[in-house]
Write a protein that holds these residues in place. Structure first.
Motif, PDB file in Angstrom:
ATOM      1  N   GLU A   1       0.897  -1.240   0.115  1.00  0.00           N
ATOM      2  CA  GLU A   1       0.076   0.120   0.015  1.00  0.00           C
ATOM      3  C   GLU A   1       0.982   1.253   0.052  1.00  0.00           C
ATOM      4  OE1 GLU A   1      -3.264   0.880  -0.477  1.00  0.00           O
ATOM      5  OE2 GLU A   1      -2.498   2.893  -0.337  1.00  0.00           O
TER       6      GLU A   1
ATOM      7  N   LYS B   1      -1.496   6.547  -1.151  1.00  0.00           N
ATOM      8  CA  LYS B   1      -2.056   7.450  -2.142  1.00  0.00           C
ATOM      9  C   LYS B   1      -3.399   8.097  -1.843  1.00  0.00           C
ATOM     10  CE  LYS B   1       0.874   6.057  -5.824  1.00  0.00           C
ATOM     11  NZ  LYS B   1       1.543   6.880  -6.455  1.00  0.00           N
ATOM     12  N   ARG B   2      -4.274   7.582  -1.260  1.00  0.00           N
ATOM     13  CA  ARG B   2      -5.567   7.695  -1.040  1.00  0.00           C
ATOM     14  C   ARG B   2      -5.980   7.820   0.281  1.00  0.00           C
ATOM     15  NH1 ARG B   2     -10.463   7.331  -2.268  1.00  0.00           N
ATOM     16  NH2 ARG B   2     -11.818   5.690  -2.723  1.00  0.00           N
TER      17      ARG B   2
ATOM     18  N   ILE C   1     -21.064   4.357   2.011  1.00  0.00           N
ATOM     19  CA  ILE C   1     -22.843   3.752   1.898  1.00  0.00           C
ATOM     20  C   ILE C   1     -22.730   2.495   1.442  1.00  0.00           C
ATOM     21  CG2 ILE C   1     -24.806   4.176   0.672  1.00  0.00           C
ATOM     22  CD1 ILE C   1     -24.252   7.033   0.178  1.00  0.00           C
TER      23      ILE C   1
ATOM     24  N   ALA D   1       4.291   0.094  -5.331  1.00  0.00           N
ATOM     25  CA  ALA D   1       4.820  -1.185  -5.893  1.00  0.00           C
ATOM     26  C   ALA D   1       5.045  -0.720  -7.419  1.00  0.00           C
ATOM     27  CB  ALA D   1       3.820  -2.229  -5.855  1.00  0.00           C
TER      28      ALA D   1
ATOM     29  N   GLY E   1     -17.722   1.121  -4.656  1.00  0.00           N
ATOM     30  CA  GLY E   1     -16.829   0.042  -4.194  1.00  0.00           C
ATOM     31  C   GLY E   1     -17.154  -0.837  -2.592  1.00  0.00           C
ATOM     32  N   ALA E   2     -17.649   0.375  -1.901  1.00  0.00           N
ATOM     33  CA  ALA E   2     -18.253  -0.553  -0.614  1.00  0.00           C
ATOM     34  C   ALA E   2     -19.348  -1.238  -0.742  1.00  0.00           C
ATOM     35  CB  ALA E   2     -18.011   0.562   0.562  1.00  0.00           C
TER      36      ALA E   2
HETATM   37  C1  LIG Z   1     -15.415  11.187  -1.784  1.00  0.00           C
HETATM   38  C2  LIG Z   1     -15.845   9.839  -2.279  1.00  0.00           C
HETATM   39  C3  LIG Z   1     -16.786   9.200  -1.545  1.00  0.00           C
HETATM   40  C4  LIG Z   1     -17.366   7.854  -1.919  1.00  0.00           C
HETATM   41  N1  LIG Z   1     -18.469   7.450  -1.372  1.00  0.00           N
HETATM   42  C5  LIG Z   1     -18.664   5.951  -1.567  1.00  0.00           C
HETATM   43  C6  LIG Z   1     -19.620   5.349  -0.869  1.00  0.00           C
HETATM   44  O1  LIG Z   1     -20.453   6.142   0.007  1.00  0.00           O
HETATM   45  N2  LIG Z   1     -20.085   4.171  -1.122  1.00  0.00           N
HETATM   46  C7  LIG Z   1     -19.136   3.657  -2.096  1.00  0.00           C
HETATM   47  O2  LIG Z   1     -19.564   2.260  -2.301  1.00  0.00           O
HETATM   48  N3  LIG Z   1     -18.372   3.864  -2.648  1.00  0.00           N
HETATM   49  C8  LIG Z   1     -17.963   5.408  -2.416  1.00  0.00           C
HETATM   50  N4  LIG Z   1     -16.668   5.911  -3.171  1.00  0.00           N
HETATM   51  C9  LIG Z   1     -16.065   5.118  -4.176  1.00  0.00           C
HETATM   52  C10 LIG Z   1     -15.262   3.787  -3.531  1.00  0.00           C
HETATM   53  O3  LIG Z   1     -14.289   4.747  -2.439  1.00  0.00           O
HETATM   54  C11 LIG Z   1     -14.290   3.324  -4.338  1.00  0.00           C
HETATM   55  O4  LIG Z   1     -15.258   2.617  -5.227  1.00  0.00           O
HETATM   56  C12 LIG Z   1     -13.318   2.331  -3.803  1.00  0.00           C
HETATM   57  O5  LIG Z   1     -12.545   3.221  -2.849  1.00  0.00           O
HETATM   58  C13 LIG Z   1     -12.682   1.792  -4.886  1.00  0.00           C
HETATM   59  O6  LIG Z   1     -12.107   0.753  -4.221  1.00  0.00           O
HETATM   60  P1  LIG Z   1     -10.662  -0.125  -4.414  1.00  0.00           P
HETATM   61  O7  LIG Z   1     -10.000  -1.034  -3.546  1.00  0.00           O
HETATM   62  O8  LIG Z   1     -10.786  -0.710  -5.860  1.00  0.00           O
HETATM   63  O9  LIG Z   1      -9.604   1.073  -4.731  1.00  0.00           O
HETATM   64  P2  LIG Z   1      -9.009   2.263  -3.675  1.00  0.00           P
HETATM   65  O10 LIG Z   1      -9.725   2.447  -2.549  1.00  0.00           O
HETATM   66  O11 LIG Z   1      -8.675   3.528  -4.492  1.00  0.00           O
HETATM   67  O12 LIG Z   1      -7.609   1.428  -3.194  1.00  0.00           O
HETATM   68  C14 LIG Z   1      -6.463   1.375  -4.044  1.00  0.00           C
HETATM   69  C15 LIG Z   1      -5.303   1.393  -3.245  1.00  0.00           C
HETATM   70  O13 LIG Z   1      -4.088   1.377  -3.991  1.00  0.00           O
HETATM   71  C16 LIG Z   1      -3.022   2.124  -3.440  1.00  0.00           C
HETATM   72  N5  LIG Z   1      -2.118   2.312  -4.656  1.00  0.00           N
HETATM   73  C17 LIG Z   1      -1.959   2.902  -5.674  1.00  0.00           C
HETATM   74  N6  LIG Z   1      -1.086   2.790  -6.487  1.00  0.00           N
HETATM   75  C18 LIG Z   1      -0.239   1.984  -5.703  1.00  0.00           C
HETATM   76  C19 LIG Z   1       1.298   1.329  -5.968  1.00  0.00           C
HETATM   77  N7  LIG Z   1       1.719   1.653  -6.931  1.00  0.00           N
HETATM   78  N8  LIG Z   1       1.486   0.424  -4.894  1.00  0.00           N
HETATM   79  C20 LIG Z   1       0.935   0.315  -3.740  1.00  0.00           C
HETATM   80  N9  LIG Z   1      -0.572   0.773  -3.407  1.00  0.00           N
HETATM   81  C21 LIG Z   1      -0.824   1.567  -4.500  1.00  0.00           C
HETATM   82  C22 LIG Z   1      -3.656   3.308  -3.081  1.00  0.00           C
HETATM   83  O14 LIG Z   1      -2.869   4.259  -2.182  1.00  0.00           O
HETATM   84  C23 LIG Z   1      -5.031   2.961  -2.604  1.00  0.00           C
HETATM   85  O15 LIG Z   1      -5.096   2.697  -1.272  1.00  0.00           O
HETATM   86  C24 LIG Z   1     -16.388   7.000  -2.840  1.00  0.00           C
HETATM   87  C25 LIG Z   1     -15.454   7.707  -3.067  1.00  0.00           C
HETATM   88  C26 LIG Z   1     -14.960   9.001  -2.831  1.00  0.00           C
HETATM   89  C27 LIG Z   1     -13.773   9.643  -3.601  1.00  0.00           C
END
Ligand SMILES: Cc1cc2nc3c(=O)[nH]c(=O)nc-3n(C[C@H](O)[C@H](O)[C@H](O)COP(=O)(O)OP(=O)(O)OC[C@H]3O[C@@H](n4cnc5c(N)ncnc54)[C@H](O)[C@@H]3O)c2cc1C
Length: 329
Positions: A30, A33-34, A41, A132, A284-285
């Motif tokens: 990790e 970056k996020r 929700i 990574a 995503g959640a």
């Molecule tokens: C303001 C906001 C509100 C939201 N509200 C909702 C909600 O209420 N309900 C809902 O279901 N969804 C919501 N979402 C969407 C939800 O957050 C995303 O769909 C979800 O986070 C995607 O999950 P993921 O695991 O695919 O990616 P992410 O959560 O983006 O995780 C990816 C991770 O990879 C890491 N990363 C990136 N590049 C590298 C690298 N090179 N090496 C190592 N690590 C790396 C990042 O730091 C990050 O932590 C919201 C999004 C935002 C921005």
């Protein structure tokens, strides 16, 4: 088997639990970056197959002991078609009536909407901290973190909006997503409102009974994951105030989401030893853990869920992002 997962979001955190539970070695990398928000929700008020992904996600939250808390939801939607029927199939209780505090007819649902304490789930995932990098050497996928190579039988790319930066063959794009925390009527922190007439949603902040909620409009604005856009929330607050009463904006939460060519989740093999899971398009959640489970079933059992496989984008060259899939008509 040994797995390296890149990214500890909702996907990476679920993969860690499911692969460990099946007895495998898992390293999650990790980069930090996020921003991780405490709650997001989880709703069953989705369309088509998504309703079933959300239902399965809820079962997984239960199994993985992720805290969720239910609140009533009020949906203001004229052209509802078959949706209430679909929601009833997954156990949602539905009533249509006039709601005084919204001055409108609404579909009132119970058993549909929850806050999910995603922050503590993600933060309790053990990670190797660092950025990574992916490369291919001698036909094998290599992951290096701060110059150190991690060996694995399988690498799983789960880096959200950064996926196509790490591996450009992934057909996804990053977009900017934001929401505003606001002070307002006491109902804000005890209910969900989805208003498709005025174009906003509101949800509890933490459900502690304080008059605080979060407002958003589900807009998709393409944006590099390194870029932060200026947010103009005045129109959103003005429209939401027409329905909810006086609202005082407090702060803006923002981040980057990953959108696929058809704005649907995707997973599958990019190479023999490299898998991808993503395209969670702002929900995503709501559906992410069920999509993560599909990757696990692919690697461990050879099972494929047609319709979600990433090879459906093989012929896509360039594309524009569409609407988030949880947005109703
Ligand atoms: C303001 C906001 C509100 C939201 N509200 C909702 C909600 O209420 N309900 C809902 O279901 N969804 C919501 N979402 C969407 C939800 O957050 C995303 O769909 C979800 O986070 C995607 O999950 P993921 O695991 O695919 O990616 P992410 O959560 O983006 O995780 C990816 C991770 O990879 C890491 N990363 C990136 N590049 C590298 C690298 N090179 N090496 C190592 N690590 C790396 C990042 O730091 C990050 O932590 C919201 C999004 C935002 C921005």
């Amino acid at each position: 088997m040994k797995f390296v997962v890149i990214g500890a979001g909702v996907i990476g955190s679920t993969l860690h639990r499911l692969l460990k539970r099946a007895g495998h070695d898992v390293i999650v990398v990790e980069a930090g970056k996020r921003k991780v928000y405490p709650t997001l929700i989880h709703s069953l008020l989705l369309k088509g197959e998504d309703v079933w992904l959300a239902r399965r996600t809820l079962e997984l939250y239960d199994q993985l002991r992720v805290k969720t808390r239910e609140f009533p939801a009020y949906t203001i939607l004229r052209d509802k078609g078959e949706l209430p029927h679909l929601w009833e199939e997954v156990g949602v209780k539905i009533e249509e009536k006039y709601i005084d505090w919204l001055s409108s007819e609404a579909i009132v649902t119970r058993g549909s909407d929850r806050l999910v304490w995603i922050g503590s789930f993600i933060k309790s995932t053990p990670v190797v901290k660092g950025e990574a990098r992916l490369s291919v050497n001698g036909g094998k996928t290599r992951v290096t973190v701060e110059g150190v190579q991690l060996s694995a039988d399988y690498v799983i790319l789960a880096a959200g909006a950064w996926n196509s930066k790490l591996y450009p063959e992934v057909r996804s794009k990053s977009y900017f997503c934001w929401a505003v925390a606001a002070y307002g009527p006491r109902q804000l922190d005890s209910s969900f409102v989805y208003d498709y007439e005025l174009g906003f949603y509101s949800r509890p902040l933490l459900g502690l009974g304080l008059p605080l909620g979060i407002l958003g409009d589900g807009d998709v604005v393409e944006c590099e994951p390194e870029e932060r856009l200026r947010v103009d929330y005045r129109n959103l607050v003005r429209e939401a105030s027409k329905r909810l009463g006086k609202l005082t904006p407090l702060y803006v939460g923002w981040g980057h989401c990953e959108g696929s060519p058809d704005m649907r989740p995707a997973y599958g093999r990019l190479r023999d030893d490299l898998l991808y899971v993503g395209g969670l398009d702002g929900y995503g959640a709501e559906v992410g853990p069920a999509v993560a489970e599909m990757v696990v079933d692919l690697v461990l059992k050879g099972e494929e869920k047609a319709g979600y496989l990433v090879d459906r984008f093989d012929d896509v060259q360039d594309f524009r992002l569409g609407r988030e899939p949880h947005e109703l008509p």
